[in-house]
Design a protein around this motif. Structure first.
Motif, PDB file in Angstrom:
ATOM      1  N   THR A  50       0.819  -1.207   0.000  1.00 53.84           N
ATOM      2  CA  THR A  50       0.000   0.000   0.000  1.00 53.84           C
ATOM      3  C   THR A  50       0.855   1.261   0.000  1.00 53.84           C
ATOM      4  O   THR A  50       0.645   2.163  -0.821  1.00 53.84           O
ATOM      5  CB  THR A  50      -0.942   0.006   1.223  1.00 53.84           C
ATOM      6  OG1 THR A  50      -1.692  -1.213   1.240  1.00 53.84           O
ATOM      7  CG2 THR A  50      -1.894   1.181   1.180  1.00 53.84           C
ATOM      8  N   GLU A  51       1.835   1.337   0.905  1.00 52.57           N
ATOM      9  CA  GLU A  51       2.688   2.536   0.972  1.00 52.57           C
ATOM     10  C   GLU A  51       3.489   2.712  -0.307  1.00 52.57           C
ATOM     11  O   GLU A  51       3.638   3.836  -0.803  1.00 52.57           O
ATOM     12  CB  GLU A  51       3.614   2.461   2.181  1.00 52.57           C
ATOM     13  CG  GLU A  51       2.905   2.714   3.487  1.00 52.57           C
ATOM     14  CD  GLU A  51       3.857   2.745   4.673  1.00 52.57           C
ATOM     15  OE1 GLU A  51       5.041   3.093   4.485  1.00 52.57           O
ATOM     16  OE2 GLU A  51       3.414   2.416   5.775  1.00 52.57           O
ATOM     17  N   ARG A  52       4.025   1.615  -0.840  1.00 53.66           N
ATOM     18  CA  ARG A  52       4.800   1.704  -2.076  1.00 53.66           C
ATOM     19  C   ARG A  52       3.933   2.212  -3.223  1.00 53.66           C
ATOM     20  O   ARG A  52       4.330   3.090  -3.984  1.00 53.66           O
ATOM     21  CB  ARG A  52       5.402   0.345  -2.430  1.00 53.66           C
ATOM     22  CG  ARG A  52       6.239   0.393  -3.717  1.00 53.66           C
ATOM     23  CD  ARG A  52       6.868  -0.935  -4.036  1.00 53.66           C
ATOM     24  NE  ARG A  52       5.874  -1.798  -4.633  1.00 53.66           N
ATOM     25  CZ  ARG A  52       6.004  -3.123  -4.773  1.00 53.66           C
ATOM     26  NH1 ARG A  52       7.068  -3.735  -4.315  1.00 53.66           N
ATOM     27  NH2 ARG A  52       5.069  -3.826  -5.359  1.00 53.66           N
ATOM     28  N   ARG A  53       2.726   1.687  -3.348  1.00 54.90           N
ATOM     29  CA  ARG A  53       1.833   2.111  -4.431  1.00 54.90           C
ATOM     30  C   ARG A  53       1.415   3.562  -4.246  1.00 54.90           C
ATOM     31  O   ARG A  53       1.346   4.335  -5.200  1.00 54.90           O
ATOM     32  CB  ARG A  53       0.611   1.196  -4.483  1.00 54.90           C
ATOM     33  CG  ARG A  53      -0.345   1.471  -5.638  1.00 54.90           C
ATOM     34  CD  ARG A  53       0.310   1.469  -7.028  1.00 54.90           C
ATOM     35  NE  ARG A  53       1.218   0.379  -7.264  1.00 54.90           N
ATOM     36  CZ  ARG A  53       0.884  -0.829  -7.699  1.00 54.90           C
ATOM     37  NH1 ARG A  53      -0.365  -1.113  -7.971  1.00 54.90           N
ATOM     38  NH2 ARG A  53       1.802  -1.751  -7.862  1.00 54.90           N
ATOM     39  N   ASN A  54       1.154   3.985  -3.000  1.00 55.01           N
ATOM     40  CA  ASN A  54       0.816   5.385  -2.744  1.00 55.01           C
ATOM     41  C   ASN A  54       1.979   6.294  -3.128  1.00 55.01           C
ATOM     42  O   ASN A  54       1.781   7.363  -3.707  1.00 55.01           O
ATOM     43  CB  ASN A  54       0.432   5.589  -1.280  1.00 55.01           C
ATOM     44  CG  ASN A  54      -0.919   4.983  -0.947  1.00 55.01           C
ATOM     45  OD1 ASN A  54      -1.720   4.687  -1.826  1.00 55.01           O
ATOM     46  ND2 ASN A  54      -1.164   4.774   0.325  1.00 55.01           N
ATOM     47  N   ALA A  55       3.209   5.882  -2.812  1.00 54.22           N
ATOM     48  CA  ALA A  55       4.395   6.667  -3.173  1.00 54.22           C
ATOM     49  C   ALA A  55       4.548   6.733  -4.694  1.00 54.22           C
ATOM     50  O   ALA A  55       4.880   7.793  -5.244  1.00 54.22           O
ATOM     51  CB  ALA A  55       5.640   6.069  -2.532  1.00 54.22           C
ATOM     52  N   GLU A  56       4.316   5.620  -5.392  1.00 61.51           N
ATOM     53  CA  GLU A  56       4.391   5.600  -6.854  1.00 61.51           C
ATOM     54  C   GLU A  56       3.361   6.546  -7.460  1.00 61.51           C
ATOM     55  O   GLU A  56       3.665   7.292  -8.404  1.00 61.51           O
ATOM     56  CB  GLU A  56       4.173   4.185  -7.390  1.00 61.51           C
ATOM     57  CG  GLU A  56       5.314   3.235  -7.126  1.00 61.51           C
ATOM     58  CD  GLU A  56       4.974   1.784  -7.437  1.00 61.51           C
ATOM     59  OE1 GLU A  56       3.797   1.482  -7.782  1.00 61.51           O
ATOM     60  OE2 GLU A  56       5.881   0.935  -7.336  1.00 61.51           O
ATOM     61  N   ASN A  57       2.140   6.534  -6.921  1.00 64.85           N
ATOM     62  CA  ASN A  57       1.089   7.416  -7.423  1.00 64.85           C
ATOM     63  C   ASN A  57       1.418   8.880  -7.151  1.00 64.85           C
ATOM     64  O   ASN A  57       1.189   9.744  -8.003  1.00 64.85           O
ATOM     65  CB  ASN A  57      -0.265   7.041  -6.820  1.00 64.85           C
ATOM     66  CG  ASN A  57      -0.798   5.736  -7.375  1.00 64.85           C
ATOM     67  OD1 ASN A  57      -0.421   5.302  -8.462  1.00 64.85           O
ATOM     68  ND2 ASN A  57      -1.655   5.078  -6.618  1.00 64.85           N
ATOM     69  N   ALA A  58       1.966   9.171  -5.974  1.00 61.19           N
ATOM     70  CA  ALA A  58       2.355  10.547  -5.639  1.00 61.19           C
ATOM     71  C   ALA A  58       3.463  11.020  -6.571  1.00 61.19           C
ATOM     72  O   ALA A  58       3.449  12.169  -7.039  1.00 61.19           O
ATOM     73  CB  ALA A  58       2.792  10.635  -4.173  1.00 61.19           C
TER      74      ALA A  58
END
Length: 181
Positions: A50-58
């Motif tokens: 979740t955190e990795r995907r949120n960082a990728e989206n940001a």
């Protein structure tokens, strides 16, 4: 003796998972499907991404904002890998230096459309910056495809390895032709 393990099929996929507290998270499943004693089994890992995907989206959203800002302001951003002598231009840099086509192949030597009257000075400024300076700010003229001179301003930062050797230069180029008239 008969083998207890059947054919193995490697799998990797993402799936929404529910934690014990009811929170939804994005999981990456990495493993192998097989059969043990004629029963299907998945052996592997489930990782909360979740955190990795949120960082990728940001990061993607930030890149989109930067692309819009550089395009609107007509600022070109570039990145020079000094060790391999390769230069990467963004779309705005292509627009500033050419007709917008991708006729530039990343070799620094190909960027020789600097006005000959400015060329030696620019070479000296770059050499000096690579030797001892953390940044380079300069102005010069380029010859546009329509054979007119355009005035450019560049600001760049030089990155060095632990021994102090320059390894990378990133910068921004702005067309200041209108200000010079």
């Amino acid at each position: 003796r008969k083998s207890l393990i059947g054919v193995v099929e490697t799998v990797q996929y993402e799936e929404t998972c529910i934690k014990k507290d009811g929170t939804l998270i994005l999981c990456e499943v990495l493993g192998n499907y097989t059969t043990i004693n004629n029963q299907p089994v998945l052996i592997g890992n489930v990782v909360d991404i979740t955190e990795r995907r949120n960082a990728e989206n940001a990061l993607k959203q930030s890149e989109e904002r930067l692309k819009l800002a550089t395009s609107a302001a007509r600022i070109g951003v570039w990145d020079w890998d000094i060790l391999n002598n390769k230069l990467v231009w963004d779309d705005s840099t292509y627009q500033l230096h050419s007709d917008g086509s991708s006729d530039f192949w990343g070799d620094v030597k190909a960027v020789i459309n600097i006005n000959p009257e400015d060329s030696e000075r620019i070479k000296d400024e770059i050499a000096n910056a690579l030797t001892s300076e953390p940044e380079l700010t300069s102005e010069f003229r380029i010859k546009a495809k329509d054979d007119t001179d355009r005035h450019m301003k560049v600001k760049s930062h030089i990155y060095r390895d632990v021994s102090g050797k320059p390894v990378r230069m990133i910068g921004a180029t702005t067309d200041i032709t209108e200000r010079k008239r």
